[in-house]
Design an enzyme around this catalytic site. Structure first.
Site, PDB file in Angstrom:
ATOM      1  N   ARG A 114     -33.883 -44.616 -30.105  1.00 44.89           N
ATOM      2  CA  ARG A 114     -34.204 -45.539 -29.310  1.00 44.89           C
ATOM      3  C   ARG A 114     -33.879 -46.974 -30.093  1.00 44.89           C
ATOM      4  O   ARG A 114     -34.376 -48.316 -29.581  1.00 44.89           O
ATOM      5  CB  ARG A 114     -35.758 -45.506 -29.141  1.00 44.89           C
ATOM      6  CG  ARG A 114     -36.246 -44.202 -28.646  1.00 44.89           C
ATOM      7  CD  ARG A 114     -37.427 -44.468 -27.733  1.00 44.89           C
ATOM      8  NE  ARG A 114     -37.982 -43.087 -27.093  1.00 44.89           N
ATOM      9  CZ  ARG A 114     -38.818 -42.410 -27.668  1.00 44.89           C
ATOM     10  NH1 ARG A 114     -39.006 -42.292 -29.149  1.00 44.89           N
ATOM     11  NH2 ARG A 114     -38.919 -41.246 -26.984  1.00 44.89           N
ATOM     12  N   LYS A 136     -23.017 -56.811 -25.298  1.00 45.52           N
ATOM     13  CA  LYS A 136     -22.933 -56.000 -24.162  1.00 45.52           C
ATOM     14  C   LYS A 136     -22.526 -54.725 -24.908  1.00 45.52           C
ATOM     15  O   LYS A 136     -21.437 -54.674 -25.702  1.00 45.52           O
ATOM     16  CB  LYS A 136     -21.658 -56.417 -23.127  1.00 45.52           C
ATOM     17  CG  LYS A 136     -22.463 -57.099 -21.962  1.00 45.52           C
ATOM     18  CD  LYS A 136     -21.362 -57.492 -20.934  1.00 45.52           C
ATOM     19  CE  LYS A 136     -21.822 -58.161 -19.888  1.00 45.52           C
ATOM     20  NZ  LYS A 136     -20.890 -58.380 -18.979  1.00 45.52           N
ATOM     21  N   GLU A 178      -8.743 -63.771 -22.937  1.00 46.48           N
ATOM     22  CA  GLU A 178     -10.329 -64.262 -22.815  1.00 46.48           C
ATOM     23  C   GLU A 178     -10.188 -65.771 -23.107  1.00 46.48           C
ATOM     24  O   GLU A 178     -11.257 -66.324 -22.845  1.00 46.48           O
ATOM     25  CB  GLU A 178     -10.898 -63.489 -23.754  1.00 46.48           C
ATOM     26  CG  GLU A 178     -11.083 -61.815 -23.328  1.00 46.48           C
ATOM     27  CD  GLU A 178     -11.641 -61.488 -21.992  1.00 46.48           C
ATOM     28  OE1 GLU A 178     -12.283 -62.226 -21.405  1.00 46.48           O
ATOM     29  OE2 GLU A 178     -11.580 -60.343 -21.490  1.00 46.48           O
ATOM     30  N   LYS A 216     -19.561 -68.906 -25.352  1.00 49.35           N
ATOM     31  CA  LYS A 216     -20.068 -67.809 -25.038  1.00 49.35           C
ATOM     32  C   LYS A 216     -21.704 -67.566 -25.407  1.00 49.35           C
ATOM     33  O   LYS A 216     -22.329 -67.159 -24.609  1.00 49.35           O
ATOM     34  CB  LYS A 216     -19.190 -66.378 -25.497  1.00 49.35           C
ATOM     35  CG  LYS A 216     -19.930 -65.174 -25.180  1.00 49.35           C
ATOM     36  CD  LYS A 216     -18.848 -64.196 -24.900  1.00 49.35           C
ATOM     37  CE  LYS A 216     -19.840 -63.023 -24.126  1.00 49.35           C
ATOM     38  NZ  LYS A 216     -19.068 -61.609 -24.462  1.00 49.35           N
ATOM     39  N   GLU A 226     -26.914 -61.421 -17.482  1.00 48.56           N
ATOM     40  CA  GLU A 226     -26.040 -61.339 -16.262  1.00 48.56           C
ATOM     41  C   GLU A 226     -26.749 -61.437 -15.068  1.00 48.56           C
ATOM     42  O   GLU A 226     -26.326 -60.715 -13.999  1.00 48.56           O
ATOM     43  CB  GLU A 226     -25.006 -60.352 -16.192  1.00 48.56           C
ATOM     44  CG  GLU A 226     -23.689 -60.844 -15.759  1.00 48.56           C
ATOM     45  CD  GLU A 226     -22.430 -59.832 -16.024  1.00 48.56           C
ATOM     46  OE1 GLU A 226     -22.314 -59.674 -16.979  1.00 48.56           O
ATOM     47  OE2 GLU A 226     -21.838 -59.514 -14.808  1.00 48.56           O
ATOM     48  N   ARG A 230     -23.934 -65.890 -16.493  1.00 43.42           N
ATOM     49  CA  ARG A 230     -23.130 -65.024 -17.277  1.00 43.42           C
ATOM     50  C   ARG A 230     -22.085 -64.191 -16.180  1.00 43.42           C
ATOM     51  O   ARG A 230     -21.045 -63.957 -16.823  1.00 43.42           O
ATOM     52  CB  ARG A 230     -23.945 -63.971 -17.864  1.00 43.42           C
ATOM     53  CG  ARG A 230     -23.243 -63.210 -18.890  1.00 43.42           C
ATOM     54  CD  ARG A 230     -23.766 -62.342 -20.037  1.00 43.42           C
ATOM     55  NE  ARG A 230     -22.913 -61.587 -20.996  1.00 43.42           N
ATOM     56  CZ  ARG A 230     -23.182 -60.961 -21.851  1.00 43.42           C
ATOM     57  NH1 ARG A 230     -24.579 -60.995 -22.282  1.00 43.42           N
ATOM     58  NH2 ARG A 230     -22.523 -60.537 -22.767  1.00 43.42           N
ATOM     59  N   ASN A 234     -16.720 -63.343 -15.837  1.00 43.70           N
ATOM     60  CA  ASN A 234     -16.021 -62.341 -15.164  1.00 43.70           C
ATOM     61  C   ASN A 234     -14.668 -62.974 -14.626  1.00 43.70           C
ATOM     62  O   ASN A 234     -14.034 -62.541 -13.883  1.00 43.70           O
ATOM     63  CB  ASN A 234     -16.686 -61.501 -14.078  1.00 43.70           C
ATOM     64  CG  ASN A 234     -17.648 -60.403 -15.003  1.00 43.70           C
ATOM     65  OD1 ASN A 234     -17.376 -59.880 -16.014  1.00 43.70           O
ATOM     66  ND2 ASN A 234     -18.885 -60.957 -14.791  1.00 43.70           N
ATOM     67  N   HIS A 237     -11.366 -61.170 -13.923  1.00 45.54           N
ATOM     68  CA  HIS A 237     -11.657 -59.858 -14.331  1.00 45.54           C
ATOM     69  C   HIS A 237     -11.598 -58.966 -12.872  1.00 45.54           C
ATOM     70  O   HIS A 237     -11.201 -57.801 -12.989  1.00 45.54           O
ATOM     71  CB  HIS A 237     -12.919 -59.482 -15.034  1.00 45.54           C
ATOM     72  CG  HIS A 237     -12.874 -60.013 -16.500  1.00 45.54           C
ATOM     73  ND1 HIS A 237     -12.783 -61.132 -17.060  1.00 45.54           N
ATOM     74  CD2 HIS A 237     -12.839 -59.184 -17.700  1.00 45.54           C
ATOM     75  CE1 HIS A 237     -12.684 -61.107 -18.194  1.00 45.54           C
ATOM     76  NE2 HIS A 237     -12.667 -60.008 -18.694  1.00 45.54           N
ATOM     77  N   HIS A 241      -9.201 -56.085 -13.415  1.00 46.44           N
ATOM     78  CA  HIS A 241      -9.593 -54.887 -13.619  1.00 46.44           C
ATOM     79  C   HIS A 241      -9.057 -54.003 -12.491  1.00 46.44           C
ATOM     80  O   HIS A 241      -8.651 -52.679 -12.829  1.00 46.44           O
ATOM     81  CB  HIS A 241     -11.268 -54.629 -13.500  1.00 46.44           C
ATOM     82  CG  HIS A 241     -11.889 -54.865 -14.758  1.00 46.44           C
ATOM     83  ND1 HIS A 241     -13.249 -55.148 -14.889  1.00 46.44           N
ATOM     84  CD2 HIS A 241     -11.488 -55.035 -16.141  1.00 46.44           C
ATOM     85  CE1 HIS A 241     -13.485 -55.225 -15.973  1.00 46.44           C
ATOM     86  NE2 HIS A 241     -12.545 -55.129 -16.896  1.00 46.44           N
ATOM     87  N   HIS A 252      -5.757 -55.238 -21.861  1.00 44.45           N
ATOM     88  CA  HIS A 252      -6.799 -55.820 -20.982  1.00 44.45           C
ATOM     89  C   HIS A 252      -6.656 -57.201 -20.748  1.00 44.45           C
ATOM     90  O   HIS A 252      -6.790 -57.825 -19.588  1.00 44.45           O
ATOM     91  CB  HIS A 252      -8.144 -55.507 -21.601  1.00 44.45           C
ATOM     92  CG  HIS A 252      -9.291 -55.894 -21.000  1.00 44.45           C
ATOM     93  ND1 HIS A 252      -9.727 -55.895 -19.751  1.00 44.45           N
ATOM     94  CD2 HIS A 252      -9.969 -57.141 -21.355  1.00 44.45           C
ATOM     95  CE1 HIS A 252     -10.657 -56.630 -19.251  1.00 44.45           C
ATOM     96  NE2 HIS A 252     -10.817 -57.347 -20.445  1.00 44.45           N
TER      97      HIS A 252
HETATM   98  N1  GLY Z   1     -17.055 -60.266 -21.460  1.00 45.79           N
HETATM   99  C1  GLY Z   1     -17.976 -60.762 -20.287  1.00 45.79           C
HETATM  100  C2  GLY Z   1     -19.524 -60.681 -21.132  1.00 45.79           C
HETATM  101  O1  GLY Z   1     -19.572 -60.520 -22.081  1.00 45.79           O
HETATM  102  O2  GLY Z   1     -20.324 -61.252 -20.213  1.00 45.79           O
END
Ligand code: GLY
Length: 348
Positions: A114, A136, A178, A216, A226, A230, A234, A237, A241, A252
């Site tokens: 956990r 993330k 990025e 960031k 998000e 946040r 994207n 993306h 994507h 990517h």
């Molecule tokens: N790469 C986008 C984020 O971390 O929200």
């Protein structure tokens, strides 16, 4: 050396960033019960450094380098190796590698018993400016990228530009995807990018890494999960994507730039971004991806945008630049989206 802190409701994440960060902060980790996750490329370059820094008996799980490792089978393999190594609840996973290693090792750390401690030591440009920061974690599942994942902040991130000196041009291009995306969202990053003589210069990149992390971190601090803000990260993306899913031949970051190019076209068509600012973003993209591909099958490839996690309705959601440091969210019907992408392709 710069320290940048992210404070969220449940955690604090400190990012140590700069030349010498590894030598200054990594040896202290030896005092914990460590479990290192890395990949075959990084291990072949830094095997000696790993054992010298963390001890000759430190357990190391080496996964195959590449996106194909970001799956549930590899996730369970790592967790099984952690159990075999007797990692306890106060143990600490160290993710030493690029985005794939960071995402999958972060997910293991959040699931094992956990949740155990997590430190990220990103070794690629992309992971230094983006994926190691913000908590993330994920693996892909079925056709969907990052379907299984968590938000789990690393306690420390050690960002040392020493690691980017061995990267290929392709890997640098990937990170620049990025960085240019951040430039389309943040004035400080943008102003450095437009003044740069050579975007690929390691000195320039080492200098701009902390600006990217600072930007960031400021977004993640305000919206870790998000729920709103946040989503701007994207940018590029949705379309990137979709093309990546269908064509999948480039890195990517290059798909992010290609996606940004097509989405900037949409923004211009809709009167959201134009003039010199839009031109300067396009010129930055073209410094990294010289020939923007005109995809033959826009119709089928665009359907991949339906899977994007930002969509909360049947519409396609894209984030586009507006003015310096400002962006907008656009909702498009699939037909309209395909029509605009096709128009962009036909104008190349
Ligand atoms: N790469 C986008 C984020 O971390 O929200």
């Amino acid at each position: 050396m710069t320290d940048i802190t992210i404070n969220t409701d449940n955690a604090q994440s400190v990012i140590h960033c700069g030349e010498g960060a590894f030598d200054k902060y990594a040896p202290a980790l030896r005092e914990r019960q460590l479990f290192i996750v890395t990949d075959t490329n990084v291990f072949s370059l830094y095997k000696d450094l790993i054992y010298q820094t963390f001890g000759k008996d430190v357990p190391v799980k080496v996964i195959p380098a590449g996106e194909a490792s970001k799956n549930s089978r590899c996730l369970l393999n790592i967790i099984s190796a952690m159990a075999d190594a007797g990692i306890k609840r106060n143990g600490c996973v160290v993710a030493l590698g690029g985005g794939v290693v960071g995402d999958i090792a972060g997910l293991c750390a959040s699931l094992y018993m956990r949740g155990v401690h997590l430190v990220q030591i990103p070794t690629t440009l992309l992971s230094q400016v983006d994926s190691s920061v913000g908590g993330k974690t994920a693996v892909d599942f079925g056709k969907i990228k990052n379907l299984i994942g968590t938000f789990y902040q690393p306690e420390e991130v050690i960002v040392d530009p020493r690691f980017i000196t061995t990267l290929s041009k392709r890997q640098i291009r990937c990170g620049l995807g990025e960085i240019i995306k951040h430039g389309a969202l943040d004035k400080t990053v943008y102003s450095k990018l437009i003044k740069a003589e050579d975007l690929f210069d390691i000195g320039f990149l080492a200098n701009i890494i902390p600006d990217n992390i600072r930007f960031k971190a400021s977004v993640v601090t305000r919206d870790e999960r998000e729920a709103g803000l946040r989503k701007i990260l994207n940018l590029g993306h949705t379309t990137g994507h979709a093309f990546e899913l269908y064509y999948g031949r480039r890195s990517h970051g290059e798909y992010v730039l290609i996606g940004m190019y097509y989405e900037l076209f949409i923004a211009r068509e809709m009167g959201i971004c134009g003039g010199e600012y839009c031109d300067s973003l396009i010129s930055l993209i073209k410094k990294v991806v010289k020939n923007i591909p005109g995809y033959d099958d826009i119709q089928s490839s665009a359907l991949g945008a339906k899977y994007d996690k930002k969509n909360s309705s049947a519409k396609i959601t894209i984030v586009v630049p507006h003015t310096e440091g400002q962006s907008r969210e656009l909702l498009l019907d699939m037909d309209e989206y395909i029509e605009l992408l096709t128009k962009c392709r036909d104008n190349l």
